[in-house]
Write an enzyme that holds these catalytic residues in place. Structure first.
Site, short mmCIF file in Angstrom:
data_model
loop_
_atom_site.label_atom_id
_atom_site.label_comp_id
_atom_site.label_asym_id
_atom_site.label_seq_id
_atom_site.Cartn_x
_atom_site.Cartn_y
_atom_site.Cartn_z
N HIS A 157 0.84 -1.20 0.00
CA HIS A 157 0.00 0.00 0.00
C HIS A 157 0.87 1.25 0.00
CE1 HIS A 157 -2.77 2.87 2.31
NE2 HIS A 157 -3.40 2.63 1.17
N GLU A 171 0.53 -0.75 -4.85
CA GLU A 171 -0.51 0.24 -5.06
C GLU A 171 0.09 1.62 -4.86
OE1 GLU A 171 -3.66 3.07 -3.53
OE2 GLU A 171 -1.86 2.31 -2.52
N HIS A 228 -0.20 11.06 -2.60
CA HIS A 228 -1.56 10.71 -2.16
C HIS A 228 -2.49 11.91 -2.04
CE1 HIS A 228 -4.79 9.55 0.66
NE2 HIS A 228 -4.68 8.36 0.12
#
Length: 236
Positions: free
Chosen positions: A6, A33, A47
């Protein structure tokens, strides 16, 4: 059950950096990811809409130039990488889930994925383009039907995974907080893969494993892989 890192191995290195990607590859992950925003004609891997949480910079991404973003320290001396740099580092060694957060030019992403297939050792099958913006991933799928899309959700709809099937998605990427076994079964009956975020606790991994979830996004992917191997050995 596949293990995706992640934002890279984000428990061991600054999230969404090349260092986090490198460590994830060393841990033998099945996939990675990342999060992508478009800045000018570049796709950057970060992000948030604002840069202050993950870098030493300040301001909103939309108000910054690519050159400015590249001057920021994303932790341990790492730059905010581009999607191309991430794909070049991975080089087809594992799958890549690209969560699209800000994208104006959909053809820019598609062109880079096709170029990565031609030049970086990827198979187009290894990419999943996911988003909470279901309009966006539907448009990407329309532009290139060979690209797999993942429909993100942080809810449990009345009709379970019907929304993802309507999008012709490959997967439904679901928040563990709202997932139950009935949702997983419904998605599988519709021919969808089920990927779950964010999962690091052994008890959660064991529960999802028993539900036959297809993959999980983990901040500690190495530990998760070790735990899943132990579950596999117990069942032999």
């Amino acid at each position: 059950m596949q293990i995706f890192a992640h934002r890279g191995a984000s428990a061991h290195a600054p999230e969404n950096t090349l260092l986090a990607i490198k460590i994830a590859l060393e841990q033998g992950v099945d996939g990675i990811e990342i999060d992508v925003h478009q800045i000018e004609q570049e796709l950057v891997v970060i992000h948030d809409r604002w840069v202050h949480r993950t870098t030493n910079g300040h301001g909103q991404l939309a108000n910054l130039s690519f050159a400015q973003i590249r001057t920021f320290d994303a932790g341990q001396g790492e730059q905010v990488p581009t999607l191309w740099e991430v794909m070049a580092l991975i080089g087809g060694k594992c799958r890549l889930n690209i969560e699209v957060k800000g994208l104006k030019d959909k053809t820019l992403l598609i062109t880079q994925l096709l170029k990565a297939e031609a030049e970086l050792g990827f198979d187009l099958e290894q990419f999943i383009v996911s988003s909470f913006d279901h309009h966006l991933i539907s448009q990407i799928k329309t532009l290139n039907t060979n690209i797999k899309i993942g429909a993100l959700t942080a809810s449990k709809p009345i009709n379970y995974a019907a929304f993802a099937a309507q999008l012709d998605a490959f997967s439904v990427n679901a928040d563990i907080a709202f997932l139950d076994e009935a949702f997983v079964q419904d998605a599988h009956q519709r021919g969808l893969q089920v990927y779950v975020y964010t999962v690091d606790e052994p008890e959660d991994l064991k529960m999802l494993y028993s539900w036959k979830v297809d993959g999980v996004f983990c901040n500690k992917p190495g530990a998760a892989k070790t735990y899943i191997k132990s579950l596999n050995s117990q069942l032999r």
